[in-house]
Structure formats: structure tokens, C-alpha cells
Design a protein around this motif. Structure first.
Motif: not given
Length: 292
Positions: A80-81, A235-237, A243-245
Motif C-alpha cells: 500500500k505504501g 507520502q514519503s514524508q 499513513f495508516l489513516s
């Protein structure tokens, strides 16, 4: 010579009192056990659900034993990321914030506790006033400030503005007031400079308070959600809670096993920090309650 009837009554009363104490002790133990179950069960369920398939999580009766899907949930989370990168971002932000805010709060608290200067009481009153302001009040002007200086979407925008911790200053000031002035004067007579006194005498003396503030600061920054949501877009920051949200989106299939696996990963540093410093926590929290 003791009267037989009175002596028998006293013995009977003593036996009843002991029985009543034992019953009260059992009642206290039951309350403590119930409180332990209520406190620990959500964490146990989270770790257990992280090892289950989505279809098993909400089954009735619920699964109380761990399953075999932990690695598949973590693999799905990685697809997912950048989950581990966001975990590292959270660890870097929380650790850096904790070290800096504990040191700055201790230094400022020492200044307010042991030095006399003009407008001292007024400045300390202003610090206490800022504790009463909701964080949401300053988010818009703070966002404009971070955007103006080019810090948007950078982790330092999450760390640096929060270093002015009014609670930390108040907490350390209360504990610093318990440091004996005679000890400081003796160090000054021996030729020790103020920063050396602070580092070599004061900080070791209030180590439990430093540990307690470190726990509170780490937990506060590790679970920080609102401000990173506003200032971080890449997203990388992102931090791990942010991220989970992002895994819960309208119209998309929600994989609760993956989310709970991420939550289980995210709570491990908090548990480690608390277990490592727990012996200092209570003494540090109550250290400033004696004098102040």
C-alpha cells in the motif's frame, strides 16, 4: 485476672476483624484483576487481530488465539505504501523532539527555578497562559509561517514549532525547585560554571523527572496526527499514524488485518520506551508536588 466472657468476646471480635480484612483484600484483588483485564485486553486483541484474516477478525465468538496471517498482513501493508519509511519518519520525529524538548525544558525550568531576573513572574505567567490555548488556534497562522519560510512538507516543520513546550517548562521548573540551593552554592564556590553545574549536578539530580517528561513527550509526538496531516502531503514524508489513516478511504475495500498489523508495529516503540523508563515515571511525576 481476665474475665472469661470478656476474653472470649475479644477473641471473637479479633477473628471477625481478621476475616473482614481478608474479605476486603480479596475484593481489592478482584478489582485490580478486573482493571488489568480491561486495560490489557485491547492491546492483546490488537496484536491477535494483526495475525488474523479479515474474515476472522469480526467472527463470533471472537478469536482469542493468534493466527498465521501476520506476514501476509505486513506484506499487504507494504504494497500500500512505504510503511517502513513512515515508521522511520515517526521514530526520527519523536526521538528528536523528545531529546530537544527535554533539554530545552530542563534548561528553561532551571532558569525560572534558581535565578532571579526582571519580569520573571510575568514571563512565567505568560508560559502558563499558553498552556490553556487549544492547539487548533495556532494551526492556521503556524501553517502560513511554515509555508512562508519554505518548510512545508518537511519533517522539521513538525519538530521545531513544538519545541516551545510550556508544560515541559512548568514541569521541570517544579522539579528544579527541589534541588538544594546549598548544593549549587557549594559548586559555585568550587569554581564550577553555571552550565557545568546544570549538566553535572542538576540534571543527574532530577533524572526521574527527565525520564517522565521524555515518556510524555515521546508519546505526545508519536501519536501526533492533526499537525502532520496539515503540513505533510508527500507520502514519503508522512508519519506512521498519518499513513495508516490513508488506508481507510471511502469506496475502497478496507483490510482491517493490515491496518491492525500497522497499529501493532506502531505501538511497539511506545511500549519499549514506557517499560524502559517506568521505574522513574511515578517518582518523576510526583517529584514537583512537594514544593512549589
Amino acid at each position: 485476672m481476665p474475665i472469661p466472657g470478656v476474653h472470649t468476646a475479644r477473641v471473637s471480635l479479633t477473628v471477625k476483624n481478621r476475616a473482614g480484612c481478608r474479605n476486603s483484600h480479596w475484593f481489592v484483588y478482584l478489582l485490580l484483576i478486573a482493571g488489568l483485564v480491561v486495560s490489557v485486553y485491547p492491546f492483546y486483541w490488537m496484536f491477535t487481530a494483526a495475525t488474523l484474516d479479515d474474515s476472522q477478525i469480526f467472527q463470533l465468538p471472537p478469536h482469542f488465539m493468534p493466527g498465521s496471517n501476520l506476514l501476509s498482513n505486513i506484506s499487504g501493508l507494504e504494497e500500500k505504501g512505504p510503511v517502513w519509511q513512515t515508521f522511520g519518519n515517526s521514530l526520527f520525529v519523536a526521538a528528536t523532539f523528545t531529546l530537544l524538548t527535554v533539554y530545552i525544558s530542563a534548561l528553561t525550568g532551571y532558569t525560572f527555578a534558581k535565578f532571579q531576573f526582571k519580569y520573571k513572574e510575568g514571563l512565567f505567567f505568560l508560559i502558563l497562559v499558553t498552556m490553556m490555548l487549544p492547539q487548533q488556534v495556532i494551526m492556521i497562522p503556524l501553517f502560513k509561517m511554515m509555508t512562508a519560510i519554505g518548510w512545508q512538507n518537511e519533517l522539521k516543520a513538525v519538530i521545531i514549532p513544538a519545541l516551545a513546550n510550556s508544560f515541559g517548562v512548568f514541569f521541570m521548573r517544579q522539579n528544579m525547585m527541589n534541588v538544594p540551593n546549598e548544593l549549587l552554592e557549594a559548586a559555585r564556590i568550587d569554581g564550577c560554571r553555571e552550565l557545568s553545574i546544570f549538566h553535572r549536578i542538576v540534571l543527574p539530580t532530577v533524572y526521574p523527572a527527565l525520564a517522565a517528561l521524555a515518556i510524555l513527550s515521546f508519546i505526545q509526538q508519536w501519536g501526533n496526527f492533526m499537525w502532520p496531516l496539515i503540513i505533510l502531503q508527500d507520502q514519503s514524508q508522512m508519519t506512521l499514524p498519518l499513513f495508516l489513516s490513508m488506508l481507510v478511504q471511502p469506496g475502497q475495500v478496507i483490510h482491517y488485518g493490515q491496518i491492525l498489523a500497522g497499529a501493532a508495529i506502531g505501538i511497539l516503540p511506545v511500549l519499549f520506551i514506557f517499560l524502559f523508563f517506568q521505574k522513574y515515571f511515578v517518582s518523576g511525576v510526583y517529584g514537583g508536588a512537594v514544593k512549589g
